[in-house]
Design a protein around this motif. Structure first.
Motif, mmCIF file in Angstrom:
data_model
loop_
_atom_site.group_PDB
_atom_site.id
_atom_site.type_symbol
_atom_site.label_atom_id
_atom_site.label_comp_id
_atom_site.label_asym_id
_atom_site.label_seq_id
_atom_site.Cartn_x
_atom_site.Cartn_y
_atom_site.Cartn_z
ATOM 1 N N TYR A 176 -13.771 -18.878 42.387
ATOM 2 C CA TYR A 176 -14.882 -19.990 42.368
ATOM 3 C C TYR A 176 -15.694 -20.112 43.572
ATOM 4 N N ILE A 177 -15.214 -19.255 44.722
ATOM 5 C CA ILE A 177 -16.168 -19.386 45.875
ATOM 6 C C ILE A 177 -17.647 -18.853 45.467
ATOM 7 N N THR A 178 -18.794 -19.609 45.753
ATOM 8 C CA THR A 178 -19.908 -18.907 45.408
ATOM 9 C C THR A 178 -20.464 -17.700 46.225
ATOM 10 N N LYS A 179 -21.610 -17.132 45.919
ATOM 11 C CA LYS A 179 -22.020 -15.845 46.426
ATOM 12 C C LYS A 179 -22.641 -16.487 47.924
ATOM 13 N N SER A 230 -3.138 -29.027 27.196
ATOM 14 C CA SER A 230 -3.733 -29.156 28.654
ATOM 15 C C SER A 230 -4.351 -28.056 28.989
ATOM 16 N N MET A 231 -5.290 -28.000 29.924
ATOM 17 C CA MET A 231 -6.234 -26.937 30.689
ATOM 18 C C MET A 231 -5.907 -27.526 32.024
ATOM 19 N N LEU A 232 -5.316 -26.746 33.035
ATOM 20 C CA LEU A 232 -5.227 -27.113 34.432
ATOM 21 C C LEU A 232 -5.993 -26.213 35.292
ATOM 22 N N LEU A 233 -6.982 -26.298 35.690
ATOM 23 C CA LEU A 233 -7.796 -25.514 36.676
ATOM 24 C C LEU A 233 -8.039 -25.779 38.303
ATOM 25 N N GLU A 234 -7.828 -24.837 39.036
ATOM 26 C CA GLU A 234 -8.235 -25.339 40.447
ATOM 27 C C GLU A 234 -9.811 -25.256 40.547
ATOM 28 N N VAL A 235 -10.278 -26.074 41.431
ATOM 29 C CA VAL A 235 -11.682 -26.065 41.666
ATOM 30 C C VAL A 235 -11.970 -25.835 43.062
ATOM 31 N N GLY A 236 -13.235 -26.024 43.573
ATOM 32 C CA GLY A 236 -13.648 -25.500 44.931
ATOM 33 C C GLY A 236 -13.674 -26.985 45.743
ATOM 34 N N ILE A 237 -14.895 -26.803 46.655
ATOM 35 C CA ILE A 237 -15.039 -27.753 47.526
ATOM 36 C C ILE A 237 -16.506 -28.439 47.231
ATOM 37 N N GLY A 238 -16.836 -29.689 48.024
ATOM 38 C CA GLY A 238 -18.116 -30.054 47.879
ATOM 39 C C GLY A 238 -18.347 -30.556 46.403
ATOM 40 N N THR A 239 -19.376 -30.323 46.018
ATOM 41 C CA THR A 239 -19.943 -30.847 44.546
ATOM 42 C C THR A 239 -19.295 -29.764 43.543
ATOM 43 N N HIS A 240 -18.597 -28.851 43.790
ATOM 44 C CA HIS A 240 -18.156 -27.858 42.844
ATOM 45 C C HIS A 240 -17.155 -28.598 41.636
ATOM 46 N N PRO A 241 -16.215 -29.358 42.264
ATOM 47 C CA PRO A 241 -15.566 -30.194 41.307
ATOM 48 C C PRO A 241 -16.199 -30.961 40.030
ATOM 49 N N LYS A 242 -17.090 -31.585 40.389
ATOM 50 C CA LYS A 242 -17.956 -32.562 39.580
ATOM 51 C C LYS A 242 -18.927 -31.610 38.698
ATOM 52 N N LYS A 243 -19.272 -30.474 39.026
ATOM 53 C CA LYS A 243 -20.197 -29.543 38.228
ATOM 54 C C LYS A 243 -19.239 -29.004 37.292
ATOM 55 N N VAL A 244 -17.846 -28.439 37.485
ATOM 56 C CA VAL A 244 -17.053 -28.025 36.459
ATOM 57 C C VAL A 244 -16.510 -29.155 35.387
ATOM 58 N N GLN A 245 -16.324 -30.430 36.094
ATOM 59 C CA GLN A 245 -16.085 -31.523 35.019
ATOM 60 C C GLN A 245 -17.306 -31.571 34.068
ATOM 61 N N ASP A 246 -18.470 -31.745 34.671
ATOM 62 C CA ASP A 246 -19.896 -31.534 33.637
ATOM 63 C C ASP A 246 -19.776 -30.988 32.809
ATOM 64 N N ILE A 247 -19.279 -29.420 32.910
ATOM 65 C CA ILE A 247 -19.448 -28.287 31.902
ATOM 66 C C ILE A 247 -18.603 -28.763 30.882
ATOM 67 N N PHE A 248 -17.175 -29.268 31.211
ATOM 68 C CA PHE A 248 -16.439 -29.565 30.039
ATOM 69 C C PHE A 248 -16.934 -30.656 29.380
ATOM 70 N N ILE A 249 -17.271 -32.010 29.927
ATOM 71 C CA ILE A 249 -17.682 -33.153 29.336
ATOM 72 C C ILE A 249 -18.778 -32.854 28.545
ATOM 73 N N GLY A 275 -6.080 -34.536 50.308
ATOM 74 C CA GLY A 275 -6.925 -35.410 49.849
ATOM 75 C C GLY A 275 -8.431 -35.054 49.277
ATOM 76 N N ASP A 276 -8.533 -33.517 49.182
ATOM 77 C CA ASP A 276 -9.679 -33.044 48.359
ATOM 78 C C ASP A 276 -9.395 -32.890 47.013
ATOM 79 N N ASP A 277 -10.620 -33.048 46.208
ATOM 80 C CA ASP A 277 -10.454 -32.668 44.873
ATOM 81 C C ASP A 277 -9.826 -31.080 44.658
ATOM 82 N N ARG A 278 -8.942 -31.043 44.024
ATOM 83 C CA ARG A 278 -8.463 -29.691 43.839
ATOM 84 C C ARG A 278 -8.133 -29.166 42.458
ATOM 85 N N VAL A 279 -7.867 -30.118 41.614
ATOM 86 C CA VAL A 279 -7.424 -29.532 40.053
ATOM 87 C C VAL A 279 -8.221 -30.295 39.041
ATOM 88 N N ILE A 280 -8.851 -29.909 38.049
ATOM 89 C CA ILE A 280 -9.088 -30.675 36.874
ATOM 90 C C ILE A 280 -8.269 -30.349 35.778
#
Length: 285
Positions: free
Chosen positions: A193-196, A241-260, A275-280
């Protein structure tokens, strides 16, 4: 290192040496290497401060030190890493398991409570640490780990043998191009999930030694998540259930939006120990 060296002599020497080379935890560095060379535990290091190393042991330790100075990760040098209380064989064909990824396991175990014999899929299994931990912690589970890399599958199978597990299998599958003809109670993944753009700032220890295919999708860090929603639709059982690790910053919210946007209304983000968003978690209703 031609003179006689005791463990305590090496620790004293290395604390200054590694510190001068810019390492933050010099004592940890040398202890890790000594433990690997001598095949001893951390407590044994302290109980045997006066133990002399043989010339063969010193030669091996010197080669380890030289590799570490080039920023090669300790886990690859010693071919060992701990995850969720178990030791794993690792090499540079697989990502080094991170402590924060243990959050995935905690949530998976909580999620599977009450299921008699859950079927679990681990996508991008790498060393097999997620799949093996779940197979070991839930003895009546049936676990499948998949990866695009033959080399990674080989590492995972070594770790399967080390842990003497019968309820797990590993297969080579390209998840972006192939389908999964089965259904599961839980699908788990720590995808690339690290961007280019972010890759530029990743530390040398990671960028130059760990497999890039396991770190980045070479794009926006969302490639695999865009594939995962269709896998969730096809391969998750009802109430699965699907459990996925997510990245930092805005990445977790972007992933959540994809599924919603794909109709998965029951999604939730969870923090790791930092204390960081880590799993969706995505639940299929």
């Amino acid at each position: 290192m031609s003179r006689q060296w005791r463990i305590i002599d090496l620790i004293t020497w290395a604390e200054t040496y590694f510190k001068d080379k810019g390492f933050e935890n010099p004592r940890n560095e040398i202890e890790w290497l000594i433990r690997s060379v001598l095949s001893i535990s951390r407590i044994d290091v302290y109980l045997n401060f006066d133990r002399l190393l043989s010339l063969k042991e010193l030669k091996k330790l010197k080669s380890f030190v030289n590799r570490r100075l080039k920023k090669e990760p300790l886990q690859y040098i010693t071919e060992s890493c701990e995850f969720y209380g178990r030791e794993y064989f690792v090499n540079n064909n697989v990502l080094i398991p991170r402590p924060e990824t243990e959050t995935l396991i905690d949530l998976a175990l909580e999620n599977l409570k009450g299921l008699s014999s859950p079927k679990i899929l681990d996508i991008g299994t790498g060393s097999g640490c997620l799949a093996i931990t779940l197979a070991a912690e839930i003895s009546n589970s049936r676990v499948t780990g998949i990866d695009i890399s033959n080399e990674a599958i080989n590492v995972a199978n070594i770790n399967k043998s080390k842990n003497k597990l019968k309820n797990i299998s590993f297969k080579k599958i390209d998840i972006l191009r192939q389908t999964i003809n089965d259904q599961f109670d839980l699908i788990i993944s720590n995808p690339p999930y690290i961007t280019k753009d972010e890759l530029v700032n990743v530390i040398k220890d990671v960028k130059e030694y760990e497999p890039l295919i396991a770190l980045t999708d070479g794009a926006d860090g969302l490639t695999f998540y865009k594939r995962f929603f269709s896998i969730a639709k096809q391969s998750l059982k009802k109430n699965g259930s699907m459990l996925l690790e997510v990245g930092i910053g805005t990445h977790p919210k972007k992933v959540q939006d994809i599924f919603i946007k794909q109709g998965f209304i029951k999604t939730r983000l969870f923090n790791d120990l930092n204390g960081d968003d880590r799993v969706i978690i995505i639940n299929k209703l």
